[in-house]
Design a protein around this motif. Structure first.
Motif, PDB file in Angstrom:
ATOM      1  N   GLU A 103       0.776  -1.053   0.062  1.00 19.36           N
ATOM      2  CA  GLU A 103       0.064   0.202  -0.032  1.00 19.36           C
ATOM      3  C   GLU A 103       0.865   0.983   0.039  1.00 19.36           C
ATOM      4  O   GLU A 103       1.982   1.285   0.468  1.00 19.36           O
ATOM      5  CB  GLU A 103      -0.776  -0.240   1.286  1.00 19.36           C
ATOM      6  CG  GLU A 103      -1.941  -1.118   0.981  1.00 19.36           C
ATOM      7  CD  GLU A 103      -3.168  -1.247   2.201  1.00 19.36           C
ATOM      8  OE1 GLU A 103      -2.972  -0.578   3.109  1.00 19.36           O
ATOM      9  OE2 GLU A 103      -3.929  -2.023   1.839  1.00 19.36           O
ATOM     10  N   ILE A 104       0.441   2.375  -0.462  1.00 21.39           N
ATOM     11  CA  ILE A 104       0.950   3.545  -0.455  1.00 21.39           C
ATOM     12  C   ILE A 104       0.045   4.729  -0.384  1.00 21.39           C
ATOM     13  O   ILE A 104      -1.218   4.473  -0.671  1.00 21.39           O
ATOM     14  CB  ILE A 104       1.848   3.727  -2.091  1.00 21.39           C
ATOM     15  CG1 ILE A 104       2.415   4.854  -2.212  1.00 21.39           C
ATOM     16  CG2 ILE A 104       0.563   3.425  -3.286  1.00 21.39           C
ATOM     17  CD1 ILE A 104       3.387   4.757  -3.434  1.00 21.39           C
ATOM     18  N   ASP A 105       0.207   5.901   0.054  1.00 17.95           N
ATOM     19  CA  ASP A 105      -0.372   6.957  -0.101  1.00 17.95           C
ATOM     20  C   ASP A 105      -0.530   7.467  -1.256  1.00 17.95           C
ATOM     21  O   ASP A 105       0.391   7.999  -1.912  1.00 17.95           O
ATOM     22  CB  ASP A 105       0.164   8.074   1.008  1.00 17.95           C
ATOM     23  CG  ASP A 105      -0.690   9.164   1.240  1.00 17.95           C
ATOM     24  OD1 ASP A 105      -1.534   9.425   0.538  1.00 17.95           O
ATOM     25  OD2 ASP A 105      -0.701   9.906   2.318  1.00 17.95           O
ATOM     26  N   ARG A 115      -1.338  10.266  -2.614  1.00 19.68           N
ATOM     27  CA  ARG A 115      -1.033  11.717  -2.536  1.00 19.68           C
ATOM     28  C   ARG A 115       0.524  11.810  -2.605  1.00 19.68           C
ATOM     29  O   ARG A 115       0.917  12.750  -2.775  1.00 19.68           O
ATOM     30  CB  ARG A 115      -1.741  12.422  -1.575  1.00 19.68           C
ATOM     31  CG  ARG A 115      -3.239  12.510  -1.703  1.00 19.68           C
ATOM     32  CD  ARG A 115      -3.804  12.693  -0.155  1.00 19.68           C
ATOM     33  NE  ARG A 115      -3.514  11.922   0.846  1.00 19.68           N
ATOM     34  CZ  ARG A 115      -3.775  12.044   2.106  1.00 19.68           C
ATOM     35  NH1 ARG A 115      -4.723  12.770   2.565  1.00 19.68           N
ATOM     36  NH2 ARG A 115      -3.466  10.824   2.816  1.00 19.68           N
ATOM     37  N   LEU A 116       1.206  10.868  -2.150  1.00 17.87           N
ATOM     38  CA  LEU A 116       2.587  11.293  -2.119  1.00 17.87           C
ATOM     39  C   LEU A 116       3.528  10.138  -2.869  1.00 17.87           C
ATOM     40  O   LEU A 116       4.585   9.749  -2.386  1.00 17.87           O
ATOM     41  CB  LEU A 116       2.907  10.694  -0.507  1.00 17.87           C
ATOM     42  CG  LEU A 116       2.538  11.468   0.481  1.00 17.87           C
ATOM     43  CD1 LEU A 116       2.695  11.207   1.902  1.00 17.87           C
ATOM     44  CD2 LEU A 116       2.633  13.073   0.454  1.00 17.87           C
ATOM     45  N   GLY A 168      -3.421   3.885  -3.940  1.00 13.36           N
ATOM     46  CA  GLY A 168      -3.064   3.450  -2.564  1.00 13.36           C
ATOM     47  C   GLY A 168      -2.720   2.089  -2.612  1.00 13.36           C
ATOM     48  O   GLY A 168      -2.352   1.587  -1.577  1.00 13.36           O
ATOM     49  N   THR A 179       7.297   8.848  -2.625  1.00 18.76           N
ATOM     50  CA  THR A 179       7.559   7.514  -1.911  1.00 18.76           C
ATOM     51  C   THR A 179       8.502   6.629  -2.854  1.00 18.76           C
ATOM     52  O   THR A 179       8.157   6.278  -3.904  1.00 18.76           O
ATOM     53  CB  THR A 179       6.331   6.942  -1.681  1.00 18.76           C
ATOM     54  OG1 THR A 179       5.217   7.881  -1.088  1.00 18.76           O
ATOM     55  CG2 THR A 179       6.445   5.768  -0.945  1.00 18.76           C
TER      56      THR A 179
END
Ligand code: CUA
Length: 155
Positions: free
Chosen positions: A42-44, A46-47, A118, A51
């Motif tokens: 998973e990853i944000d 928006r970032l 995400g 990342t």
């Protein structure tokens, strides 16, 4: 047999068919461990551009003959748009979306992922023959969807 009796029979048949399908689904997921492929983290969303490894998209060799291709889908392009690998390369695609759902299908291969904000999607494929493969977004993602493509060039 009265007409209501037929209706009851059909209702029972429908119910049994649904139960058989549900049982097949549960068996596939639990018994055979078949899952929707590709989900690897998973990853944000928006970032994404800050990342790792998505702060540095592109292809790199991770071991002799093995490559990692870090890619981002964003309306309406892939970053990088074109990647080049040598014939025989085993490429692990690590990809995500920076906005909405996109598809990631590489023509002529079995690489077929969903890029979901995400979520990090991963799939490995060996490109045996030289040639050019189109990368196609196969999930409708807005006005420019049909222009969203990339290329894998195998040399
Ligand atoms: Cu991205 Cu359709």
């Amino acid at each position: 047999m009265k007409i209501e009796a037929y209706e009851e029979v059909f209702l029972w048949i429908s119910g049994v068919v649904l139960l058989v399908f549900l049982a097949a689904l549960v068996y596939a997921a639990v018994g055979m461990h078949i899952h929707v492929m590709g989900r690897a983290g998973e990853i944000d969303p928006r970032l994404v551009s800050q990342t790792p490894p998505f702060d540095n998209p592109g292809v790199r060799e991770t071991a002799p003959g093995k490559y990692e291709a870090v890619m981002i889908g964003k309306a309406w392009s892939f970053t990088p748009k074109t990647i080049e690998v040598p014939a025989g390369a085993e490429v692990t695609f690590r990809a995500t979306s920076a906005d909405v759902d996109h598809g990631f299908y590489i023509d002529g291969t079995r690489v077929n992922l969903m890029l979901i904000p995400g979520q990090v999607s991963v799939m490995t494929y060996r490109f045996r023959e030289p040639g050019t493969h189109l990368i196609i977004c196969h999930e409708y993602c807005g006005l420019g969807h049909q222009f969203m493509y990339g290329r894998v060039i195998v040399k």
